[in-house]
Design a protein around this motif. Structure first.
Motif, mmCIF file in Angstrom:
data_model
loop_
_atom_site.group_PDB
_atom_site.id
_atom_site.type_symbol
_atom_site.label_atom_id
_atom_site.label_comp_id
_atom_site.label_asym_id
_atom_site.label_seq_id
_atom_site.Cartn_x
_atom_site.Cartn_y
_atom_site.Cartn_z
ATOM 1 N N ILE A 30 -8.252 3.070 26.900
ATOM 2 C CA ILE A 30 -9.634 3.541 27.091
ATOM 3 C C ILE A 30 -9.761 4.315 28.390
ATOM 4 C CG2 ILE A 30 -11.989 2.761 27.629
ATOM 5 C CD1 ILE A 30 -11.585 0.540 25.548
ATOM 6 N N PHE A 31 -9.214 3.776 29.467
ATOM 7 C CA PHE A 31 -9.348 4.444 30.763
ATOM 8 C C PHE A 31 -8.477 5.694 30.854
ATOM 9 C CE2 PHE A 31 -11.127 0.328 31.954
ATOM 10 C CZ PHE A 31 -12.236 0.737 32.676
ATOM 11 N N VAL A 32 -7.318 5.644 30.207
ATOM 12 C CA VAL A 32 -6.496 6.859 30.172
ATOM 13 C C VAL A 32 -7.213 7.945 29.381
ATOM 14 C CG1 VAL A 32 -4.353 7.873 29.309
ATOM 15 C CG2 VAL A 32 -4.284 5.679 30.483
ATOM 16 N N LEU A 33 -7.775 7.568 28.229
ATOM 17 C CA LEU A 33 -8.504 8.541 27.413
ATOM 18 C C LEU A 33 -9.726 9.075 28.157
ATOM 19 C CD1 LEU A 33 -8.889 10.025 24.754
ATOM 20 C CD2 LEU A 33 -10.150 8.039 23.884
ATOM 21 N N ALA A 34 -10.427 8.201 28.889
ATOM 22 C CA ALA A 34 -11.583 8.641 29.674
ATOM 23 C C ALA A 34 -11.162 9.703 30.682
ATOM 24 C CB ALA A 34 -12.227 7.448 30.382
ATOM 25 N N GLY A 35 -10.041 9.463 31.342
ATOM 26 C CA GLY A 35 -9.541 10.459 32.299
ATOM 27 C C GLY A 35 -9.192 11.773 31.635
ATOM 28 N N ILE A 36 -8.576 11.692 30.450
ATOM 29 C CA ILE A 36 -8.174 12.910 29.735
ATOM 30 C C ILE A 36 -9.392 13.725 29.299
ATOM 31 C CG2 ILE A 36 -7.108 13.783 27.613
ATOM 32 C CD1 ILE A 36 -5.076 11.500 27.821
ATOM 33 N N ILE A 37 -10.410 13.065 28.729
ATOM 34 C CA ILE A 37 -11.564 13.817 28.223
ATOM 35 C C ILE A 37 -12.445 14.324 29.365
ATOM 36 C CG2 ILE A 37 -11.568 12.643 26.012
ATOM 37 C CD1 ILE A 37 -13.853 10.908 26.915
ATOM 38 N N ILE A 38 -12.505 13.592 30.492
ATOM 39 C CA ILE A 38 -13.251 14.082 31.661
ATOM 40 C C ILE A 38 -12.570 15.321 32.217
ATOM 41 C CG2 ILE A 38 -13.866 13.590 34.066
ATOM 42 C CD1 ILE A 38 -14.288 10.668 33.221
ATOM 43 N N GLN A 39 -11.259 15.260 32.301
ATOM 44 C CA GLN A 39 -10.499 16.406 32.805
ATOM 45 C C GLN A 39 -10.678 17.612 31.903
ATOM 46 O OE1 GLN A 39 -6.190 15.941 32.790
ATOM 47 N NE2 GLN A 39 -6.045 16.901 34.802
ATOM 48 N N SER A 40 -10.609 17.387 30.586
ATOM 49 C CA SER A 40 -10.782 18.479 29.632
ATOM 50 C C SER A 40 -12.181 19.065 29.705
ATOM 51 C CB SER A 40 -10.499 17.960 28.211
ATOM 52 O OG SER A 40 -10.726 18.961 27.253
ATOM 53 N N ALA A 41 -13.195 18.181 29.813
ATOM 54 C CA ALA A 41 -14.589 18.641 29.887
ATOM 55 C C ALA A 41 -14.841 19.433 31.157
ATOM 56 C CB ALA A 41 -15.536 17.440 29.816
ATOM 57 N N ALA A 42 -14.243 18.998 32.264
ATOM 58 C CA ALA A 42 -14.425 19.698 33.536
ATOM 59 C C ALA A 42 -13.813 21.099 33.478
ATOM 60 C CB ALA A 42 -13.787 18.893 34.672
ATOM 61 N N LEU A 376 -5.414 2.475 19.958
ATOM 62 C CA LEU A 376 -5.880 3.863 19.910
ATOM 63 C C LEU A 376 -7.190 3.980 19.135
ATOM 64 C CD1 LEU A 376 -2.537 5.830 19.287
ATOM 65 C CD2 LEU A 376 -3.898 5.770 21.384
ATOM 66 N N VAL A 377 -7.310 3.181 18.069
ATOM 67 C CA VAL A 377 -8.560 3.185 17.299
ATOM 68 C C VAL A 377 -9.712 2.672 18.161
ATOM 69 C CG1 VAL A 377 -9.768 2.215 15.313
ATOM 70 C CG2 VAL A 377 -7.365 2.905 15.103
ATOM 71 N N ILE A 378 -9.448 1.579 18.875
ATOM 72 C CA ILE A 378 -10.485 1.009 19.752
ATOM 73 C C ILE A 378 -10.843 1.987 20.870
ATOM 74 C CG2 ILE A 378 -11.003 -0.855 21.372
ATOM 75 C CD1 ILE A 378 -9.175 -2.658 19.684
#
Length: 483
Positions: A30-42, A376-378
């Motif tokens: 969850i936290f890795v995915l959060a970092g990835i999507i924040i980086q992508s959004a930025a 990954l689903v969660i």
């Protein structure tokens, strides 16, 4: 394929342990995915803001040289009249941009369009300006660099309101009628603020009169063709000595020139370039056509400052991915080591029965892989919510920090279309930037999930290898004898 079957049986038999590992891995994902999507959004927000804003170069008077000239004049005046206590203070003179010079620069290659800005000060005649009370008292207009004969109405002359900074950033919005266009050149058509319109019962089609502030006052009749709404608060812009923003009326730059008695010059010109990569070449060519009293300011300098919050968010998001990824690998490796130590007998028996070490490793990997898929689903369900919440908090903190450190630089850092142009331009730019960076749109994409899945596979592979290596160095007899 027996190792896959054994992996499934083990996960079902040890359901409590499987749930615990799933919980741990889900938190990591969850936290890795959060970092990835924040980086992508930025990254997307930065690119979108840059593409929508375009690259601009502003031609205006060089304020630093104007002030240096004023100080030099004051010094000379003080030296020559040291015996006189009534020496008049030197006044700052800001040169205007000649329209002919501006047109020559506009004819250069790589110019997509340009916007004239001109300003003047007049007094209301037959209607009332909006007044703003202040607990600190103090009246007058003028403000920094102002003069005693400043009027209560600000004329902001532009080529078109659509290209004006406040309207582009949507701080100002046309609510009735239309804005100023190129067709309004050499006319007395105006766009007024809604508060000014309401307090004087004005509407589209009304006429108002203004008069110049000099001794030989001239009166002009203006036609209201549009009404705009200013979102920004009047009390937050410039302090008690500044005119209320509702008293700013937009006209064609030609009318502002008529009021000033100079129809051949404007306050500043903003050029929009077609190719940002050729910005330096354009600036070099343009400098050959102007004197040292003027400066050319590129939007890339301001853009770098305004997009600093996004750069910081990108950097922080990248750190989240690395830190959580490394920590997750270590945690899973430790869990795997403990699991394998508890399963020494099982592993020893399998090896004694002739099962290869490679298949035993594949069994361990399959167990963690099944847990990874569930995690990954969660993460896919919860990651977007976490990313959105963390992203908004990061952007809010970074934007506030950047604005607080840029307040001093924003004042006097540019050329606006209102009398206190520099300060107002800097503040408007920051407002536009805040609007851009506050809308961080986080969403899970196939690419984000692919990156997360790849990182997850790497984490469990390292964890399995690190955890199983100590055991597989031993012979089956040694493993079983140590039980």
């Amino acid at each position: 394929m027996d190792f896959i079957k054994r992996a499934g049986l083990y996960l079902r038999q040890k359901i409590g342990r499987t749930a615990l590992i799933t919980l741990v891995m889900s938190a990591i994902m969850i936290f890795v995915l959060a970092g990835i999507i924040i980086q992508s959004a930025a990254i997307q927000a930065t690119n979108s803001a840059k593409n929508s804003a375009g690259t601009t170069v502003t031609l205006s008077a060089d304020r630093e040289k104007a002030f240096a000239s004023m100080r030099k004049s004051q010094s000379s005046s003080s030296s020559s009249s040291s015996s006189s206590s009534n020496a008049a203070p030197a006044a700052i003179t800001m040169p205007s941009v000649k329209i002919k010079t501006a047109e020559k620069i506009a004819a250069l290659s790589n110019v997509a369009g340009y916007q004239y800005s001109n300003s003047a000060s007049v007094n209301a005649s037959g209607f009332s300006a909006v007044t703003t009370s202040s607990s600190s008292g103090g009246g007058g207009q003028g403000g920094f660099g102002g003069s005693s004969n400043s009027g209560d109405i600000t004329i902001s002359g532009v080529s078109t309101t659509a290209a004006e900074t406040n309207f582009k950033s949507k701080s100002y919005k046309i609510t009735s009628g239309r804005g100023i266009t190129a067709a309004d050149k050499n006319t007395n058509n105006v766009v007024i603020e809604s508060e000014l319109a309401t307090s004087n019962s004005l509407k589209v089609g009304s006429t108002i009169k203004v008069k110049t502030t000099d001794d030989d006052a001239k009166t002009y009749t203006l036609n209201v063709v549009g009404i705009y709404k200013a979102k920004t608060s009047s009390s937050s812009q410039g302090g008690p000595n500044m005119s209320d923003p509702s008293n700013t009326i937009y006209t064609s730059y030609t009318f502002a020139g008529t009021v000033n008695g100079d129809t051949t010059s404007v306050t500043s010109v903003v050029y929009t370039l077609t190719d940002s990569s050729k910005e330096k070449a354009f600036t070099k060519q343009a400098k050959k056509l102007i004197s040292s009293s003027f400066s050319l300011t590129s939007s890339s300098e301001t853009y770098a400052l305004l997009m600093k919050p996004m750069k910081n968010v990108q950097s922080f998001a990248n750190k989240i991915v690395w830190i959580v990824g490394i920590a997750g690998t270590i945690i899973l490796a430790l869990i795997t080591v403990l699991m394998i130590r508890e399963r020494r007998h099982e592993i020893g028996v399998l090896m004694a029965l002739g099962e290869s070490k490679f298949k035993i490793v594949l069994q361990l990997f399959s167990e963690l892989f099944a847990v990874l898929v569930l995690s990954l689903v969660i993460a896919g369900v919860a990651g977007n919510f976490v990313g959105s919440a963390v992203g908004k908090q990061l952007v809010s903190q970074q934007t506030t920090a950047t604005q607080s450190t840029s307040t001093g630089a924003g004042f006097g850092g540019g050329s606006g279309s209102a009398p206190s142009g520099a300060g107002r331009s800097g503040q408007t730019s920051m407002t536009a930037s805040g609007s851009q960076v506050s809308n961080l749109k986080t969403k899970i994409s196939a690419k984000s999930m692919a990156e997360l899945g790849g990182l997850g596979l790497g984490i469990i592979a390292i964890a399995v290898v690190a955890g199983s290596t100590p055991i597989f160095r031993l012979k089956p007899k040694k493993i079983l004898s140590n039980e």
